[in-house]
Design a protein around this motif. Structure first.
Motif, PDB file in Angstrom:
ATOM      1  N   GLY A 121       0.815  -1.199   0.000  1.00  0.00           N
ATOM      2  CA  GLY A 121       0.000   0.000   0.000  1.00  0.00           C
ATOM      3  C   GLY A 121       0.849   1.250   0.000  1.00  0.00           C
ATOM      4  N   HIS A 122       0.193   2.389   0.090  1.00  0.00           N
ATOM      5  CA  HIS A 122       0.881   3.665   0.205  1.00  0.00           C
ATOM      6  C   HIS A 122       0.015   4.609   1.012  1.00  0.00           C
ATOM      7  CE1 HIS A 122      -1.819   4.536  -3.193  1.00  0.00           C
ATOM      8  NE2 HIS A 122      -1.705   5.803  -2.847  1.00  0.00           N
ATOM      9  N   MET A 123       0.618   5.677   1.518  1.00  0.00           N
ATOM     10  CA  MET A 123      -0.119   6.646   2.316  1.00  0.00           C
ATOM     11  C   MET A 123       0.588   7.994   2.254  1.00  0.00           C
ATOM     12  SD  MET A 123       0.938   5.336   6.132  1.00  0.00           S
ATOM     13  CE  MET A 123       2.589   4.713   6.433  1.00  0.00           C
ATOM     14  N   SER A 124      -0.089   9.006   2.730  1.00  0.00           N
ATOM     15  CA  SER A 124       0.514  10.323   2.824  1.00  0.00           C
ATOM     16  C   SER A 124       1.655  10.288   3.841  1.00  0.00           C
ATOM     17  CB  SER A 124      -0.538  11.351   3.261  1.00  0.00           C
ATOM     18  OG  SER A 124       0.079  12.564   3.634  1.00  0.00           O
ATOM     19  N   ARG A 125       2.728  11.015   3.547  1.00  0.00           N
ATOM     20  CA  ARG A 125       3.819  11.111   4.516  1.00  0.00           C
ATOM     21  C   ARG A 125       3.358  11.813   5.790  1.00  0.00           C
ATOM     22  NH1 ARG A 125       9.170  10.328   2.520  1.00  0.00           N
ATOM     23  NH2 ARG A 125       9.212   9.811   0.300  1.00  0.00           N
ATOM     24  N   ARG A 126       2.270  12.573   5.725  1.00  0.00           N
ATOM     25  CA  ARG A 126       1.730  13.266   6.888  1.00  0.00           C
ATOM     26  C   ARG A 126       0.845  12.368   7.742  1.00  0.00           C
ATOM     27  NH1 ARG A 126      -0.156  19.167   4.411  1.00  0.00           N
ATOM     28  NH2 ARG A 126       1.927  19.855   3.750  1.00  0.00           N
ATOM     29  N   ASN A 127       0.520  11.194   7.227  1.00  0.00           N
ATOM     30  CA  ASN A 127      -0.305  10.263   7.983  1.00  0.00           C
ATOM     31  C   ASN A 127       0.434   9.858   9.267  1.00  0.00           C
ATOM     32  OD1 ASN A 127      -1.590   7.791   8.910  1.00  0.00           O
ATOM     33  ND2 ASN A 127      -2.559   7.660   6.908  1.00  0.00           N
ATOM     34  N   PRO A 128      -0.214   9.920  10.434  1.00  0.00           N
ATOM     35  CA  PRO A 128       0.442   9.524  11.686  1.00  0.00           C
ATOM     36  C   PRO A 128       1.030   8.119  11.640  1.00  0.00           C
ATOM     37  CG  PRO A 128      -1.641  10.611  12.150  1.00  0.00           C
ATOM     38  CD  PRO A 128      -1.589  10.408  10.666  1.00  0.00           C
ATOM     39  N   LEU A 129       0.460   7.252  10.812  1.00  0.00           N
ATOM     40  CA  LEU A 129       0.980   5.889  10.717  1.00  0.00           C
ATOM     41  C   LEU A 129       2.400   5.862  10.155  1.00  0.00           C
ATOM     42  CD1 LEU A 129      -2.115   3.899   9.393  1.00  0.00           C
ATOM     43  CD2 LEU A 129      -1.138   3.832  11.693  1.00  0.00           C
TER      44      LEU A 129
ATOM     45  N   GLU B 128      10.551   4.268   0.344  1.00  0.00           N
ATOM     46  CA  GLU B 128      10.127   5.186  -0.710  1.00  0.00           C
ATOM     47  C   GLU B 128      10.350   4.606  -2.105  1.00  0.00           C
ATOM     48  OE1 GLU B 128      14.129   8.015  -1.008  1.00  0.00           O
ATOM     49  OE2 GLU B 128      12.280   8.782  -0.107  1.00  0.00           O
ATOM     50  N   THR B 129      11.237   3.620  -2.235  1.00  0.00           N
ATOM     51  CA  THR B 129      11.427   2.999  -3.545  1.00  0.00           C
ATOM     52  C   THR B 129      10.231   2.139  -3.938  1.00  0.00           C
ATOM     53  OG1 THR B 129      12.552   1.036  -2.660  1.00  0.00           O
ATOM     54  CG2 THR B 129      13.923   2.956  -3.184  1.00  0.00           C
TER      55      THR B 129
ATOM     56  N   ALA C  29       3.756   0.748  -5.817  1.00  0.00           N
ATOM     57  CA  ALA C  29       2.502   0.555  -5.090  1.00  0.00           C
ATOM     58  C   ALA C  29       1.366   1.332  -5.737  1.00  0.00           C
ATOM     59  CB  ALA C  29       2.669   0.973  -3.633  1.00  0.00           C
ATOM     60  N   VAL C  30       1.648   2.574  -6.132  1.00  0.00           N
ATOM     61  CA  VAL C  30       0.623   3.398  -6.773  1.00  0.00           C
ATOM     62  C   VAL C  30       0.224   2.810  -8.119  1.00  0.00           C
ATOM     63  CG1 VAL C  30       0.146   5.653  -7.795  1.00  0.00           C
ATOM     64  CG2 VAL C  30       1.325   5.513  -5.599  1.00  0.00           C
ATOM     65  N   ALA C  31       1.221   2.425  -8.915  1.00  0.00           N
ATOM     66  CA  ALA C  31       0.941   1.881 -10.240  1.00  0.00           C
ATOM     67  C   ALA C  31       0.123   0.595 -10.158  1.00  0.00           C
ATOM     68  CB  ALA C  31       2.246   1.622 -10.988  1.00  0.00           C
ATOM     69  N   ARG C  32       0.449  -0.245  -9.186  1.00  0.00           N
ATOM     70  CA  ARG C  32      -0.286  -1.508  -9.061  1.00  0.00           C
ATOM     71  C   ARG C  32      -1.730  -1.269  -8.638  1.00  0.00           C
ATOM     72  NH1 ARG C  32       0.727  -6.458  -4.797  1.00  0.00           N
ATOM     73  NH2 ARG C  32      -1.026  -7.718  -5.518  1.00  0.00           N
ATOM     74  N   LEU C  33      -1.933  -0.324  -7.709  1.00  0.00           N
ATOM     75  CA  LEU C  33      -3.293  -0.032  -7.269  1.00  0.00           C
ATOM     76  C   LEU C  33      -4.115   0.551  -8.409  1.00  0.00           C
ATOM     77  CD1 LEU C  33      -5.358   0.109  -4.945  1.00  0.00           C
ATOM     78  CD2 LEU C  33      -4.486   2.410  -4.462  1.00  0.00           C
ATOM     79  N   VAL C  34      -3.536   1.493  -9.151  1.00  0.00           N
ATOM     80  CA  VAL C  34      -4.250   2.102 -10.274  1.00  0.00           C
ATOM     81  C   VAL C  34      -4.589   1.049 -11.322  1.00  0.00           C
ATOM     82  CG1 VAL C  34      -4.032   3.694 -12.219  1.00  0.00           C
ATOM     83  CG2 VAL C  34      -3.314   4.415  -9.937  1.00  0.00           C
ATOM     84  N   SER C  35      -3.611   0.208 -11.665  1.00  0.00           N
ATOM     85  CA  SER C  35      -3.839  -0.830 -12.664  1.00  0.00           C
ATOM     86  C   SER C  35      -4.957  -1.776 -12.238  1.00  0.00           C
ATOM     87  CB  SER C  35      -2.546  -1.617 -12.894  1.00  0.00           C
ATOM     88  OG  SER C  35      -2.750  -2.691 -13.786  1.00  0.00           O
ATOM     89  N   THR C  36      -4.959  -2.144 -10.967  1.00  0.00           N
ATOM     90  CA  THR C  36      -5.991  -3.055 -10.451  1.00  0.00           C
ATOM     91  C   THR C  36      -7.371  -2.410 -10.499  1.00  0.00           C
ATOM     92  OG1 THR C  36      -4.395  -4.145  -8.983  1.00  0.00           O
ATOM     93  CG2 THR C  36      -6.734  -4.380  -8.435  1.00  0.00           C
TER      94      THR C  36
ATOM     95  N   MET D 295       3.567  14.642  -6.788  1.00  0.00           N
ATOM     96  CA  MET D 295       2.655  13.852  -5.960  1.00  0.00           C
ATOM     97  C   MET D 295       3.384  12.705  -5.283  1.00  0.00           C
ATOM     98  SD  MET D 295      -0.787  13.747  -8.327  1.00  0.00           S
ATOM     99  CE  MET D 295      -1.675  12.774  -7.129  1.00  0.00           C
ATOM    100  N   LEU D 296       4.326  12.075  -5.986  1.00  0.00           N
ATOM    101  CA  LEU D 296       5.071  10.965  -5.392  1.00  0.00           C
ATOM    102  C   LEU D 296       5.860  11.420  -4.170  1.00  0.00           C
ATOM    103  CD1 LEU D 296       6.537   8.896  -8.375  1.00  0.00           C
ATOM    104  CD2 LEU D 296       4.720   8.238  -6.792  1.00  0.00           C
ATOM    105  N   GLY D 297       6.304  12.660  -4.185  1.00  0.00           N
ATOM    106  CA  GLY D 297       7.070  13.165  -3.060  1.00  0.00           C
ATOM    107  C   GLY D 297       6.255  13.347  -1.799  1.00  0.00           C
ATOM    108  N   MET D 298       4.933  13.364  -1.931  1.00  0.00           N
ATOM    109  CA  MET D 298       4.057  13.575  -0.776  1.00  0.00           C
ATOM    110  C   MET D 298       3.527  12.281  -0.172  1.00  0.00           C
ATOM    111  SD  MET D 298       1.912  16.996  -1.855  1.00  0.00           S
ATOM    112  CE  MET D 298       1.281  16.323  -3.401  1.00  0.00           C
ATOM    113  N   ILE D 299       3.830  11.142  -0.824  1.00  0.00           N
ATOM    114  CA  ILE D 299       3.334   9.860  -0.329  1.00  0.00           C
ATOM    115  C   ILE D 299       4.501   8.900  -0.140  1.00  0.00           C
ATOM    116  CG2 ILE D 299       1.050  10.135  -1.340  1.00  0.00           C
ATOM    117  CD1 ILE D 299       1.905   8.428  -3.662  1.00  0.00           C
TER     118      ILE D 299
END
Length: 202
Positions: free
Chosen positions: A56-64, A114-115, A120-127, A148-152
Motif C-alpha cells: 500500500g501507500h499513504m501520505s507522509r503526513r499520515n500519523p501511521l 520510498e522505492t 505501489a501506486v501503479a499496481r493499485l491504479v492498474s488493479t 505527488m510521489l514526493g508527498m506519499i
C-alpha cells in the motif's frame, strides 16, 4: 460464541475478500485510536495461494508513517459483504434477526520504503482501472506525478497472523437459507452466502 462453521474458509476466500473490499482499517498496535487510517491494500500470495503480504501507500503526513517507522508493526482489518437479515427475509416471524458479514484480521511486520511508492501506486491504479474501456494510468498526470510521489510513501507488510470470520448463513436450515437468498435485497451479500453454502444446496 460464534458457530465454528464461520471459521472455515480457504485461501481463495481471503483473496476474494481483499480483492473485492480492499479498503482496510490500518492501525499500529498500542497507538491511539485516532491514528488509525482507512487505506486501500493489495495482497501478495504464495504458491499455495495463501496470503503472504500486503502492499500500500499513504501520505507522509499520515500519523501511521512515523509509527510504522518506529514500531514496524501493523494490524489490518478488512470488512467484506455485510447486512442485516430480518425475520421477514427468513419467512419466519419467530426466527431471530441477525447480521451476516465477512471480515479478516491481519497482523504484519511493516517495511516503509520510498522505492516502493511508484510501484505501489501503479499496481493499485492498474488493479482499480482494470476492465474500463479506456483505463487511466499515472503517465497522464505528466509532470504533476513527480510532485505527488514526493508527498506519499509506499510500504509492504509481511503477514505474521491472520484469522477471519465468514458469517454467511452456514448455520441456517435449508428452508430458511433459501428464503433469505430469495428475498434479501443485497445482491453482493446473497452472492457470498450462495458461495459459502454451495455444498449444502446441491
Amino acid at each position: 460464541m460464534l458457530n465454528p462453521a464461520f471459521d472455515h474458509y480457504s485461501h481463495e476466500d481471503v483473496r476474494r475478500l481483499i480483492a473485492e473490499y480492499p479498503l482496510a482499517w490500518v492501525l499500529c498496535p498500542g497507538a491511539p485510536a485516532a491514528s488509525a487510517s482507512l487505506l486501500p491494500m493489495l495482497g501478495t500470495y504464495g504458491e499455495d495461494g495463501a496470503l503472504t503480504g500486503l502492499v500500500g501507500h499513504m501520505s507522509r503526513r499520515n500519523p501511521l508513517h512515523a509509527l510504522f517507522e518506529r514500531e514496524g508493526k501493523a494490524q489490518f482489518l478488512f470488512t467484506g459483504p455485510q447486512g442485516y437479515v430480518s425475520a421477514e427475509h427468513a419467512g419466519r416471524r419467530k426466527w431471530g434477526p441477525t447480521w451476516n458479514y465477512a471480515q479478516a484480521r491481519i497482523e504484519a511486520d511493516v517495511h516503509i520504503d520510498e522505492t516502493l511508492t511508484a510501484q505501489a501506486v501503479a499496481r493499485l491504479v492498474s488493479t482499480c482501472e482494470q476492465g474500463r474501456e479506456q483505463p487511466w494510468n499515472v503517465a497522464e498526470l505528466e509532470e504533476r506525478y513527480t510532485g505527488m510521489l514526493g508527498m506519499i510513501i509506499g510500504f509492504e507488510a509481511r503477514v505474521t497472523a491472520l484469522d477471519a470470520t465468514f458469517k454467511l448463513g452456514q448455520d441456517e436450515s435449508p428452508d430458511v437459507l433459501e428464503a433469505i437468498l430469495a428475498s434479501h435485497p443485497d445482491a453482493d451479500l446473497r452472492e457470498w452466502m450462495e458461495a459459502f453454502n454451495r455444498d449444502r444446496r446441491k
